[in-house]
Design an enzyme around this catalytic site. Structure first.
Site, short mmCIF file in Angstrom:
data_model
loop_
_atom_site.label_atom_id
_atom_site.label_comp_id
_atom_site.label_asym_id
_atom_site.label_seq_id
_atom_site.Cartn_x
_atom_site.Cartn_y
_atom_site.Cartn_z
N HIS A 267 0.86 -1.20 0.00
CA HIS A 267 0.00 0.00 0.00
C HIS A 267 0.89 1.23 0.00
O HIS A 267 1.71 1.39 -0.89
CB HIS A 267 -0.94 -0.09 1.22
CG HIS A 267 -2.04 0.90 1.28
ND1 HIS A 267 -2.42 1.71 0.25
CD2 HIS A 267 -2.91 1.17 2.30
CE1 HIS A 267 -3.44 2.46 0.62
NE2 HIS A 267 -3.77 2.17 1.85
N HIS A 306 -2.56 -2.16 -9.63
CA HIS A 306 -3.56 -1.52 -8.74
C HIS A 306 -4.83 -2.36 -8.73
O HIS A 306 -5.20 -2.94 -9.74
CB HIS A 306 -3.89 -0.11 -9.26
CG HIS A 306 -4.48 0.77 -8.20
ND1 HIS A 306 -5.82 0.72 -7.89
CD2 HIS A 306 -3.92 1.66 -7.36
CE1 HIS A 306 -6.05 1.59 -6.92
NE2 HIS A 306 -4.93 2.17 -6.57
N ASP A 362 2.63 5.48 -6.63
CA ASP A 362 3.91 5.35 -5.90
C ASP A 362 5.12 5.22 -6.81
O ASP A 362 6.25 5.25 -6.32
CB ASP A 362 3.83 4.12 -4.98
CG ASP A 362 2.84 4.34 -3.86
OD1 ASP A 362 1.93 3.52 -3.70
OD2 ASP A 362 2.95 5.38 -3.19
#
Ligand code: SDX
Length: 435
Positions: A267, A306, A362
């Site tokens: 995460h 994702h 990210d």
């Protein structure tokens, strides 16, 4: 009867009409499907909630197939370009962008809550010098609960609003103190003449100068990064916020649980792992060998993939552009070249195409943070600061939702049927206890 699902239970020959609303059926409507009156009835089984709506929410909309992200209906691209973080925070929490007078009052109130109690500084000083800043962040946010006992009144709207402002004002201070602690540097107090991102830079990087002067390009880049990270509907950490908040734990304890979930490498911890991955790869020439390792299942391509986006994460696109502005000031991070080549190769490789794996938020954020001078251990803390607003908006919506109550999933029991302690076992335990 078009908005119904007709279910034929072949075990009994009975059929049931289950209402369909908002593209869902209510799991509780399946409990009527029984084999006999003693039967508990059917449940749904959905490990990791891959296909389960846990709530109704009006805050954030994501279309994963089309790569769309909107906060309260506004496209993320427009908010990142035309707003600042505190305007977006107001939007997420109250549903509308603030008028000028509302914005000024909101900014002033948040600014008044940037200080933390001196005892909290002492609390943070107790951590080892090499304590991970996320561990410090999670613990110190939870410790805030002990300073504001009235926060337990979660049904009190005024108390909720005060705790929300306290948390938004204080998380940058806690984050900066964790950073300064890791470097053995003295804490820098908030400068309330500065904006939200500027003051954060001040508390991070002010040294002996009488007043810190933030670089406007870096401050704006950080503001944009905060906007992009502010909310993302029912992600893992928001689910934690809602689950803990559903027991009516106060917002500090609930947010500490959410930040704990964010810390996981799958995460919010992924941005730190991306930098470690780029360091491991080392050079553009080593990318093909690394890609083979990923495809063999030996490791994951961190910053890719994702649960919802099966297209390019719109936030990654905006971050990639913001990086250019930052590098104008800091110089280009050499890892950018590796990241761009890694993305190019992955996006043309059947393994990633077949699994619809694209860069997520990210993948590029860490490269910017590192160029700005942050150590990788700080990256997830930089994610937690803006996500504090999203977690609080989701928590507030939960508390105000009449349909919600304490979260308590069911299970499929796979353990032993009833069995009994054998007499000889009782005896041996008593003998041992008596020695
Ligand atoms: C965030 O939910 C959110 O909204 C989160 C977030 C937010 O703003 O809150 O967007 C922030 O957490 C972004 C994600 C950051 N994490 C990473 O970058 C870590 C690497 N990504 C993966 O671990 C993964 O993609 C997840 C965790 C993000 C999503 O995992 P899923 O949806 O459970 O998908 P999966 O693991 O079932 O993968 C499906 C397939 C599998 O292959 P097969 O078993 O079908 O052969 O895709 C593969 C996976 O092995 N796969 C990857 C991969 N991600 C998925 N293979 C290599 N590298 C990857 N990164």
């Amino acid at each position: 009867m078009k908005d119904f699902l007709s279910i034929l239970d072949k075990r009994t020959g009975k059929s049931y009409d289950v209402p369909i609303s908002d593209g869902t059926i209510r799991a509780m409507d399946l409990r009527q499907i029984k084999t006999d009156p003693e039967d508990f009835g059917l449940m749904t089984y959905d490990p990791a909630f891959t296909n389960t709506a846990s709530c109704r929410s009006a805050i954030t909309f994501i279309d994963g197939d089309r790569g769309i992200l909107r906060y309260r209906g506004y496209p993320i691209e427009e908010l990142a370009e035309k707003c600042d973080f505190l305007q977006v925070a107001y939007l997420l929490l109250f549903g509308e962008l603030p008028a000028e007078d509302q914005y000024k009052e909101w900014k002033d109130k948040i600014t008044l809550h940037t200080m933390i109690h001196e005892n909290l500084k002492k609390f943070m000083e107790g951590f080892r010098h090499d304590a991970h800043p996320m561990g410090m962040f999670v613990s110190t946010v939870a410790a805030l609960s002990t300073f504001y006992p009235e926060a337990r009144e979660v049904k009190n709207r005024q108390s909720r609003k005060l705790q929300i402002m306290r948390l938004i004002g204080k998380v940058p201070t806690i984050a900066a103190y964790a950073y300064r602690h890791s470097l053995g540097l003295p804490y820098v107090y908030p400068d309330n003449s500065l904006g939200y991102a500027e003051n954060f830079l001040n508390m991070l990087w002010k040294m002996t100068e009488p007043k810190y002067t933030p670089n406007p390009v870096l401050a704006r880049a950080l503001d944009i990064l905060f906007i992009l990270h502010a909310d993302h509907e029912q992600n893992c950490s928001t689910n934690a916020m809602r689950s803990v908040g559903s027991s009516q734990a106060d917002p500090y304890l609930s947010l500490s649980a959410a930040a704990s979930a964010l810390a996981g490498p799958l995460h919010g911890g992924a941005n730190e792992e991306v930098l470690r991955m780029l360091d491991e790869i080392g050079s553009v020439n080593s990318i093909p060998a690394f890609i083979e390792k990923v495809k063999s299942g030996e490791c994951k391509l961190m910053g890719f993939g994702h649960r919802v986006y099966k297209n390019y994460d719109p936030r990654a696109r905006i971050i990639k552009k913001a990086a250019e502005d930052v590098f104008e000031v800091t110089g280009v991070n050499p890892k950018l070249e590796i990241a761009k080549e890694l993305e190019r190769i992955a996006l043309n490789d059947e393994y990633f195409i077949k699994r619809k794996l694209y860069p997520n938020v990210d993948f590029y954020s860490g490269i910017i943070y590192q160029a700005m001078g942050f150590h990788p251990e700080m990256f997830t803390v930089l994610f937690a600061i803006p996500r504090t607003v999203g977690w609080l908006a989701q928590w507030q919506e939960l508390i105000e939702d009449p349909e919600q109550k304490i979260a308590r999933p069911r299970q499929i029991f796979t353990g032993h049927e009833i069995r009994h302690v054998e007499r000889e076992q009782e005896a041996s335990n008593v003998v041992v206890a008596a020695r």
